[in-house]
Design an enzyme around this catalytic site. Structure first.
Site, mmCIF file in Angstrom:
data_model
loop_
_atom_site.group_PDB
_atom_site.id
_atom_site.type_symbol
_atom_site.label_atom_id
_atom_site.label_comp_id
_atom_site.label_asym_id
_atom_site.label_seq_id
_atom_site.Cartn_x
_atom_site.Cartn_y
_atom_site.Cartn_z
ATOM 1 C CB THR A 57 -0.892 -0.004 1.266
ATOM 2 O OG1 THR A 57 -1.522 1.259 1.408
ATOM 3 C CG2 THR A 57 -0.077 -0.254 2.536
ATOM 4 C CG ASP A 58 -1.141 5.009 -1.015
ATOM 5 O OD1 ASP A 58 -1.692 4.388 -0.085
ATOM 6 O OD2 ASP A 58 -1.719 5.901 -1.671
ATOM 7 C CD GLU A 59 -3.326 3.614 4.536
ATOM 8 O OE1 GLU A 59 -3.070 3.510 5.741
ATOM 9 O OE2 GLU A 59 -4.474 3.618 4.079
ATOM 10 C CE1 TYR A 107 -3.332 -2.558 5.754
ATOM 11 C CE2 TYR A 107 -3.225 -0.224 5.206
ATOM 12 C CZ TYR A 107 -3.291 -1.550 4.809
ATOM 13 O OH TYR A 107 -3.289 -1.864 3.469
ATOM 14 C CE LYS A 128 0.072 -4.557 2.977
ATOM 15 N NZ LYS A 128 -0.303 -5.895 2.457
HETATM 16 P P1 NAD Z 1 -9.714 -7.286 2.285
HETATM 17 O O1 NAD Z 1 -9.707 -6.999 3.740
HETATM 18 O O2 NAD Z 1 -10.929 -7.004 1.469
HETATM 19 O O3 NAD Z 1 -9.334 -8.819 2.023
HETATM 20 C C1 NAD Z 1 -8.328 -9.484 2.742
HETATM 21 C C2 NAD Z 1 -8.506 -10.972 2.539
HETATM 22 O O4 NAD Z 1 -7.463 -11.633 3.271
HETATM 23 C C3 NAD Z 1 -9.843 -11.509 3.063
HETATM 24 O O5 NAD Z 1 -10.424 -12.377 2.113
HETATM 25 C C4 NAD Z 1 -9.455 -12.260 4.334
HETATM 26 O O6 NAD Z 1 -10.316 -13.347 4.626
HETATM 27 C C5 NAD Z 1 -8.039 -12.721 3.991
HETATM 28 N N1 NAD Z 1 -7.231 -12.957 5.198
HETATM 29 C C6 NAD Z 1 -7.093 -12.135 6.264
HETATM 30 N N2 NAD Z 1 -6.317 -12.714 7.193
HETATM 31 C C7 NAD Z 1 -5.930 -13.916 6.694
HETATM 32 C C8 NAD Z 1 -5.115 -14.958 7.176
HETATM 33 N N3 NAD Z 1 -4.524 -14.884 8.389
HETATM 34 N N4 NAD Z 1 -4.908 -16.045 6.397
HETATM 35 C C9 NAD Z 1 -5.504 -16.129 5.174
HETATM 36 N N5 NAD Z 1 -6.311 -15.191 4.680
HETATM 37 C C10 NAD Z 1 -6.518 -14.085 5.424
HETATM 38 O O7 NAD Z 1 -8.458 -6.491 1.716
HETATM 39 P P2 NAD Z 1 -8.237 -5.749 0.309
HETATM 40 O O8 NAD Z 1 -8.715 -4.372 0.424
HETATM 41 O O9 NAD Z 1 -8.718 -6.631 -0.775
HETATM 42 O O10 NAD Z 1 -6.633 -5.696 0.277
HETATM 43 C C11 NAD Z 1 -5.871 -6.778 -0.251
HETATM 44 C C12 NAD Z 1 -4.403 -6.420 -0.180
HETATM 45 O O11 NAD Z 1 -4.151 -5.226 -0.917
HETATM 46 C C13 NAD Z 1 -3.898 -6.153 1.244
HETATM 47 O O12 NAD Z 1 -2.614 -6.697 1.370
HETATM 48 C C14 NAD Z 1 -3.867 -4.626 1.347
HETATM 49 O O13 NAD Z 1 -2.896 -4.208 2.258
HETATM 50 C C15 NAD Z 1 -3.517 -4.257 -0.080
HETATM 51 N N6 NAD Z 1 -3.996 -2.942 -0.529
HETATM 52 C C16 NAD Z 1 -5.317 -2.583 -0.389
HETATM 53 C C17 NAD Z 1 -5.743 -1.347 -0.890
HETATM 54 C C18 NAD Z 1 -7.195 -0.925 -0.776
HETATM 55 O O14 NAD Z 1 -7.506 0.234 -1.118
HETATM 56 N N7 NAD Z 1 -8.110 -1.766 -0.347
HETATM 57 C C19 NAD Z 1 -4.839 -0.488 -1.507
HETATM 58 C C20 NAD Z 1 -3.494 -0.873 -1.608
HETATM 59 C C21 NAD Z 1 -3.084 -2.109 -1.133
HETATM 60 O O1 DAU Z 2 -4.132 4.022 0.473
HETATM 61 C C1 DAU Z 2 -4.353 2.644 0.399
HETATM 62 C C2 DAU Z 2 -5.172 2.201 1.587
HETATM 63 O O2 DAU Z 2 -6.495 2.706 1.383
HETATM 64 C C3 DAU Z 2 -5.214 0.682 1.775
HETATM 65 O O3 DAU Z 2 -3.912 0.217 2.055
HETATM 66 C C4 DAU Z 2 -6.156 0.299 2.914
HETATM 67 O O4 DAU Z 2 -6.243 -1.116 3.009
HETATM 68 C C5 DAU Z 2 -7.516 0.874 2.614
HETATM 69 O O5 DAU Z 2 -8.393 0.604 3.687
HETATM 70 C C6 DAU Z 2 -7.429 2.386 2.376
HETATM 71 O O6 DAU Z 2 -7.121 3.096 3.611
HETATM 72 P P1 DAU Z 2 -7.848 4.464 4.020
HETATM 73 O O7 DAU Z 2 -7.751 4.619 5.476
HETATM 74 O O8 DAU Z 2 -7.400 5.589 3.157
HETATM 75 O O9 DAU Z 2 -9.350 4.079 3.548
HETATM 76 P P2 DAU Z 2 -10.782 4.304 4.249
HETATM 77 O O10 DAU Z 2 -11.801 3.902 3.235
HETATM 78 O O11 DAU Z 2 -10.854 3.707 5.600
HETATM 79 O O12 DAU Z 2 -10.839 5.887 4.419
HETATM 80 C C7 DAU Z 2 -10.704 6.769 3.301
HETATM 81 C C8 DAU Z 2 -10.732 8.202 3.839
HETATM 82 O O13 DAU Z 2 -12.048 8.471 4.338
HETATM 83 C C9 DAU Z 2 -9.799 8.439 4.996
HETATM 84 O O14 DAU Z 2 -9.281 9.762 4.938
HETATM 85 C C10 DAU Z 2 -10.688 8.315 6.229
HETATM 86 C C11 DAU Z 2 -12.024 8.822 5.733
HETATM 87 N N1 DAU Z 2 -13.215 8.210 6.372
HETATM 88 C C12 DAU Z 2 -13.301 6.848 6.359
HETATM 89 C C13 DAU Z 2 -14.372 6.216 6.960
HETATM 90 C C14 DAU Z 2 -14.467 4.698 6.968
HETATM 91 C C15 DAU Z 2 -14.214 8.996 6.939
HETATM 92 O O15 DAU Z 2 -14.140 10.244 6.911
HETATM 93 N N2 DAU Z 2 -15.277 8.368 7.515
HETATM 94 C C16 DAU Z 2 -15.390 7.015 7.574
HETATM 95 O O16 DAU Z 2 -16.386 6.508 8.148
#
Ligand code: NAD
Ligand code: DAU
Length: 356
Positions: free
Chosen positions: A136-138, A161, A165
């Site tokens: 992730t970019d975080e 988190y 990562k």
């Molecule tokens: P998600 O939470 O939707 O899915 C995670 C999956 O991992 C789920 O299916 C869960 O059951 C499985 N999992 C969790 N713990 C586990 C374990 N101990 N063993 C096996 N499986 C397990 O997450 P996502 O948003 O699809 O993110 C997927 C990946 O991409 C993550 O590594 C996250 O850090 C990365 N990522 C997410 C975003 C985003 O915006 N969502 C952006 C950049 C990177």
């Molecule tokens: O940047 C990549 C990341 O983006 C991934 O690595 C993470 O897995 C993914 O969850 C996401 O993280 P964020 O914290 O940016 O996403 P989230 O959807 O939780 O929040 C997006 C923005 O909205 C953030 O600034 C917080 C704000 N927010 C979020 C929620 C859930 C609110 O203001 N209210 C809310 O209820």
């Protein structure tokens, strides 16, 4: 037949990656390993679950014996590692779960791959094997009003988190440097699209607008994120897996920055239109609440390395992607209602009902 392991394939991004690979590569067998936590859902893969080149194994990557056995049983040529605890707010209330899955789970996978591919610094990098770590970019921390994250930006994670990562990224690079494990990494910005668990901003707000519930905006709402349509993330992963250079990191982003409050207002407008409500009706639901502790102010990805070296770019505009996303959630009410029953209610109450 080449076997590809996808971890976390029942989650949001993982299910899009699995679907892309199963439909695109009929000569590859895709094995999806997932623990099926609250965020993992096999309904996400209903359309491809009977494909002959797909199989699902339920398992926990924190269990080293399970991971070793899995690698002994399958001769994986590639691992695409997505399994993780992924929600920042949950990492604030329960950091240890993030250490276990994101750090220990990743190291278990690295160890199993190292063993089965016989990796060592004394030997050349194994041919035709690859361990792809999805990050992730975080990990880069928070930006001011200007500037972009580059692959060379120093790590500065702020939440449990992103710290977990960042730690996993360091382990992946350490296994490349120390053991010649053939790795590649990517760091992506915020994804949106179908099948995302409604704890994250966009699906949560779609659900609340549908239900006429308040829209809980953290702090002043002027936090900025770069949004990418999830299917474009899946094509970027495909591109990097097949053409990326071993040992390299690629940033992935949408070139699409939005302040939360502006995004939320756009979402309200799109939803009002789709639901036949008067323009401006859903904006009335916006409620400013207590900020997320340690909230990163701005993320912005410079994805030009990936664009220039491998030719990838996003294909879906934000307006189109948001409209497709809203339509999907409105047309898949059973999915939305199923994933928000049971434990979700307890999570929602603990996260929001005292903050308003
Ligand atoms: P998600 O939470 O939707 O899915 C995670 C999956 O991992 C789920 O299916 C869960 O059951 C499985 N999992 C969790 N713990 C586990 C374990 N101990 N063993 C096996 N499986 C397990 O997450 P996502 O948003 O699809 O993110 C997927 C990946 O991409 C993550 O590594 C996250 O850090 C990365 N990522 C997410 C975003 C985003 O915006 N969502 C952006 C950049 C990177
Ligand atoms: O940047 C990549 C990341 O983006 C991934 O690595 C993470 O897995 C993914 O969850 C996401 O993280 P964020 O914290 O940016 O996403 P989230 O959807 O939780 O929040 C997006 C923005 O909205 C953030 O600034 C917080 C704000 N927010 C979020 C929620 C859930 C609110 O203001 N209210 C809310 O209820």
């Amino acid at each position: 037949m080449k076997k590809i392991l996808v971890t976390g394939g029942a989650g949001f991004i993982g299910s899009h990656v699995v679907r892309l690979f199963v439909t695109k590569y009929s000569n590859h067998h895709i094995v999806n390993v997932d623990k099926l936590t609250y965020a993992g859902n096999l309904e996400n893969l209903k359309d491809i679950e009977n494909a002959s080149n797909y199989s699902f194994v339920k398992g926990d990557i924190t269990d080293a014996a399970f991971v070793d056995k899995l690698f002994d049983e399958h001769d994986f040529a590639a691992v695409v590692h997505l399994a993780a605890e992924s929600h920042v707010d949950r990492s604030i209330s329960n950091p240890l779960d993030f250490v276990l899955t994101n750090v220990v789970g990743t190291v278990n996978l690295l160890n199993a791959a190292k063993k089965i591919w016989h990796c060592s610094k004394d030997k050349p990098l194994p041919q035709n094997k690859i361990f792809y770590h999805v990050s992730t970019d975080e990990v880069y921390g928070s930006l001011g009003e200007t500037g972009y994250f580059l692959e060379t930006t120093p790590y500065d994670p702020q939440s449990p988190y992103s710290a977990s990562k960042a730690s996993s990224d360091h382990f992946v690079r350490a296994y490349f440097n120390t053991f010649n494990l053939p790795v590649v990494l990517s760091n992506c910005s915020n994804n949106y699209g179908s099948h995302q668990f409604p704890e994250k901003l966009i699906p949560l707000f779609i659900k609340n607008i549908r239900d006429k519930k308040s829209l809980p905006v953290y702090g002043d709402g002027k936090y900025t994120r770069d949004w990418l349509f999830v299917e474009d993330h899946a094509t970027a992963i495909d591109t990097i897996l097949h053409n990326g250079k071993l040992g390299e990191t690629y940033n992935i982003g949408g070139f699409n920055e939005w302040q939360n409050i502006n995004l939320i207002k756009l979402l309200c407008k799109v939803m009002d239109k789709k639901l036949g409500r008067a323009e401006g009706e859903s904006e009335q639901l916006i409620t400013y609440i207590k900020d997320r502790p340690g909230h990163d102010r701005r993320y912005a990805i410079d994805a030009s390395k990936l664009n220039q070296s491998l030719g990838w770019k996003p294909s879906v505009t934000f307006e189109e992607g948001l409209e497709r996303t809203v339509e999907w959630y409105l047309e898949n009410e059973t999915w939305l209602n199923n994933v928000t029953s049971g434990n979700y209610q307890k999570y929602y109450a603990a996260q929001y009902e005292t903050a308003e």
